[in-house]
Design an enzyme around this catalytic site. Structure first.
Site, PDB file in Angstrom:
ATOM      1  N   ASP A 103       0.866  -1.185   0.000  1.00 22.49           N
ATOM      2  CA  ASP A 103       0.000   0.000   0.000  1.00 22.49           C
ATOM      3  C   ASP A 103       0.902   1.235   0.000  1.00 22.49           C
ATOM      4  OD1 ASP A 103      -2.103   1.760   0.287  1.00 22.49           O
ATOM      5  OD2 ASP A 103      -2.506   1.290   2.375  1.00 22.49           O
ATOM      6  N   VAL A 153      -9.690  -3.359   1.371  1.00 24.27           N
ATOM      7  CA  VAL A 153     -10.190  -4.709   1.122  1.00 24.27           C
ATOM      8  C   VAL A 153      -9.902  -5.629   2.313  1.00 24.27           C
ATOM      9  CG1 VAL A 153     -10.057  -4.569  -1.387  1.00 24.27           C
ATOM     10  CG2 VAL A 153      -8.038  -5.301  -0.110  1.00 24.27           C
TER      11      VAL A 153
END
Ligand code: IMP
Ligand code: MG
Length: 178
Positions: A103, A153
């Site tokens: 990320d 998610v």
């Protein structure tokens, strides 16, 4: 649990197919004589690791690290904190670092340094997911399962507040949940 998921992004069958492809890519790259040492980052990589390691038909050793980046119920990383680290088991080994998701890259940047400081023979990095919008240019993954949009998610090891890791698909959480 599944009522909290608004949409399945990647189904369990797509994950399974991609994980076995990754295993084949790795079998082509690593030498069958020297094998490899997988360093996996807990808790997120738990399920990915269990499936991936059985798709790589080479001799391997496993080391586990526990790194926490989201204290409590948070969807924002506050910088990685090492909970349980590495000893000398990566020295002179061909290391494959495995994590759930790239990320901001803070976690992998930190762990890659920890490993490189210990003198491995080589270091490659594998992530199941990569958020392309954010991934910084100085943190590279050699193997990527799926590139995804910048949304939060869960499932297949990924959590929110340490929940939903056992959801078999990768899904998007209902915004009311957090
Ligand atoms: P980074 O340090 O920002 O690259 O984030 C790395 C860690 O944050 C990952 O190993 C995950 O545990 C967690 N993370 C980042 N994005 C998500 C997400 O969308 N869902 C769940 N966990 C995430
Ligand atoms: Mg996590």
């Amino acid at each position: 649990m599944k009522d909290d998921i608004v949409r399945i992004l990647i189904s369990d069958s797509r994950i399974k197919a991609r994980v076995s492809e990754l295993g084949r890519e790795m079998a082509d790259i690593y030498d069958s004589k020297s094998g490899l040492t997988i360093v996996a980052i807990l808790n997120g990589a738990l399920i990915f690791l269990a499936d991936l390691m059985r798709e790589i038909p080479l001799k391997m050793r496993i080391s586990l690290m526990t790194v926490s980046s989201y204290p409590d119920a948070s969807v924002e990383s506050r910088g990685p904190k090492l909970i349980a680290g590495l000893g000398d088991e990566v020295r002179d080994r061909h290391v494959l670092l495995v994590d759930d998701i790239l990320d901001t890259g803070n976690t992998l940047r930190f762990v890659q340094r920890e490993i490189l400081d210990r003198g491995p023979a080589s270091l490659r990095t594998c992530v199941l997911l990569r958020k392309t919008a954010k991934a910084p240019s100085d943190v590279k993954a050699d193997f990527v399962g799926f590139d995804i949009e910048d949304e939060f998610v869960v499932g297949y090891g990924l959590d929110y507040n340490n929940l939903y890791r056992n959801y078999p698909h990768i899904g998007v959480l209902r915004p009311e949940v957090y």
